[in-house]
Write an enzyme that holds these catalytic residues in place. Structure first.
Site, PDB file in Angstrom:
ATOM      1  N   LYS A 137       0.845  -1.197   0.000  1.00 18.17           N
ATOM      2  CA  LYS A 137       0.000   0.000   0.000  1.00 18.17           C
ATOM      3  C   LYS A 137       0.882   1.249   0.000  1.00 18.17           C
ATOM      4  CE  LYS A 137      -3.938   2.045   2.491  1.00 18.17           C
ATOM      5  NZ  LYS A 137      -4.878   1.893   3.618  1.00 18.17           N
ATOM      6  N   SER A 178      -9.791   1.974   2.822  1.00 16.76           N
ATOM      7  CA  SER A 178      -8.915   2.699   1.930  1.00 16.76           C
ATOM      8  C   SER A 178      -7.887   1.822   1.215  1.00 16.76           C
ATOM      9  CB  SER A 178      -8.177   3.783   2.715  1.00 16.76           C
ATOM     10  OG  SER A 178      -7.337   3.197   3.705  1.00 16.76           O
ATOM     11  N   SER A 197      -9.941  -0.399   7.039  1.00 24.83           N
ATOM     12  CA  SER A 197      -9.392  -0.281   5.684  1.00 24.83           C
ATOM     13  C   SER A 197      -8.688  -1.507   5.127  1.00 24.83           C
ATOM     14  CB  SER A 197      -8.443   0.908   5.608  1.00 24.83           C
ATOM     15  OG  SER A 197      -9.194   2.081   5.444  1.00 24.83           O
TER      16      SER A 197
END
Ligand code: GLN
Length: 454
Positions: free
Chosen positions: A60, A135, A159
């Protein structure tokens, strides 16, 4: 099969599908191929191998990677090349995993749909008109689309778990303190966690094994033993006691999500576990508490992005104050600004006691609800999200509806306990997730139950 073959497969798949999925922001192709070659060439002269030897992994984009662009999907860090590695990256290197690239997300991890990326929207591989969740939408979509077998995400209020649920993959938020946050760009420090997203429970346990442990660079990382997570995958859940909060099957939770949880409980009962309904009475305050506290922490954490020290700097300023203001006005997206304003307001002197301090007290009550239940039961089970993936654009103009997506994941971050989302059926062809929540530092039991069900 060689490491080069594996890495090749990853990039081939990315070439084939990522135009549509939009999971990757930056590729690490040259370095990954060179490293694969190095691992392959040394193969014959070695007897010991890293735990993740040659495994391709996606990261990420809020986890800093030395010399590899790290943007947090924000214009603010569009050109930011870190000079150091996050602790999890050092662990992955020791384990000899191969970093394939950096994954798209909501800007600074604020969002539930990955539509808040400053660069492009991630699409759900199951239906390209739908969001992958957020997210960590890029991290979940990349695994679901077969671009990488594993990824790292971050979870501040859901997330990792919510996108895992929307994309039909496995995502774990470890206990707070289990995995070092050093090098994770801070959103809300007391809620932030790094964790693995994978296709199966077993791979997930491997990745957690590699990245866990005390780190002197993160004062909140915990000095507790890291058990052998893989040895927990016995398939045996006989006598295990499951709690099912009535709030998790109540109002606002879709019928399909409820039904899939009841079906999963039947499977676990068939394996010898028992379940009872319980209550987490303060859950109804979790959303308000979380958005107040996390925005407060965010407003402090994001003050470092001032146009002087990092990343973006405006060209349109006559003096220093204007430079700060213009840089932040141009560099941050709408959602990030919304959180900074909310947090600054909650922390301001006239309102601190009424909002911030009050919310901290409620947080303690929510945490106590979990501790009380987990004293009597081994795990808590419910849905990960109230519905399957929604359409792109459906909630973007309505922040409150967007925030409500996290109603079942956020309480877990307030409590700091570990939780996993694993696939548990479909609604209209879209994956649903089962959430299994455990005691502090008992990821082993969470994995055991997840693996037995899977
Ligand atoms: N959707 C939640 C938020 O927007 C959670 C984000 C996260 O876990 N990073 O704050």
């Amino acid at each position: 099969i060689s490491v080069t073959d594996l890495v090749d497969e990853s990039y081939k798949r990315i070439q084939a599908v990522d135009d549509k999925v939009g999971a990757f922001l930056t590729l690490n192709e040259e370095n990954a191929r060179a490293y694969a070659k190095e691992l392959d060439e040394a193969l014959d002269n070695r007897s010991e191998f890293g735990l993740l030897f040659g495994m391709p992994i996606g990261i990420k984009d809020n986890i800093v990677t030395k010399d590899l662009r790290t943007t947090c999907a924000s214009k603010m860090l569009e050109n930011f090349d870190p000079i150091y590695d996050a602790t999890v990256m050092q662990h992955l290197k020791e384990a000899e995993a191969v970093t394939i690239g950096k994954l798209n997300m909501d800007e600074f991890a604020m969002g539930s749909s990955s539509e808040n990326s400053a660069f492009k929207t991630v699409k759900n591989p199951w239906d390209l008109d739908r969001v992958p969740g957020g997210s960590s939408g890029g991290s979940a979509a990349a695994v679901a689309a077969g671009e990488v077998p594993f990824s790292l995400g971050s979870d501040t209020g859901g997330s990792i778990r919510q996108p895992a649920s929307y994309c039909g993959v496995v995502g774990l938020k470890p206990t707070y303190g289990r995995v070092s946050r050093f090098g994770l760009v801070a959103f809300a420090s007391s809620f932030d966690h790094i964790g693995p997203i994978t296709r199966h429970v077993e791979d997930n346990a491997y990745i957690l094994q590699a990245i866990s442990g005390l780190d002197e660079m993160d004062s909140t990382s915990a000095n507790v033993e890291v058990p052998d997570f893989l040895s927990a995958l016995t398939g045996d859940v006989k006598g295990l006691k499951i709690a099912v909060p009535k709030e998790y099957l109540g109002e606002g939770v879709g019928e399909e999500a409820k039904q899939s949880v009841l079906d999963a409980l039947k499977v676990l009962e068939g394996l010898g576990a028992t379940w009872e309904e319980v209550s987490l009475p303060h859950s109804k305050y979790a959303l308000a508490t979380y958005y107040l506290l996390s925005s407060s922490e965010a407003s402090a954490n994001l003050s470092r992005f001032d146009g002087i020290r990092y990343g973006y700097r405006t060209d349109n300023a006559e003096n220093l104050i204007e430079l700060y203001k213009q840089t932040r006005a141009e560099g941050f997206g709408d959602e990030v600004k919304r959180r900074i304003m909310l947090g600054t307001f909650a922390l301001s002197s006239g309102y601190y006691d009424a909002y911030y301090k009050k919310a901290q007290k409620v947080r303690t009550l929510i945490k106590k609800d979990f501790d009380d239940v987990l004293e009597k039961y081994d795990v808590i089970i419910g849905p990960t999200a109230p519905t399957p993936a929604f359409k792109i654009g459906e909630n973007i103009s309505d922040p409150l509806t967007m925030y409500a997506n996290d109603i079942l994941t956020i309480p877990v971050n307030l409590a700091g306990v570990p939780a996993i989302s694993i696939p548990c059926g479909f609604a209209n062809g879209l994956p649903l997730g089962l959430q299994i929540i455990g005691k502090h530092f008992d990821e082993s039991t969470v994995y055991r139950v997840a693996h037995a069900y899977e």
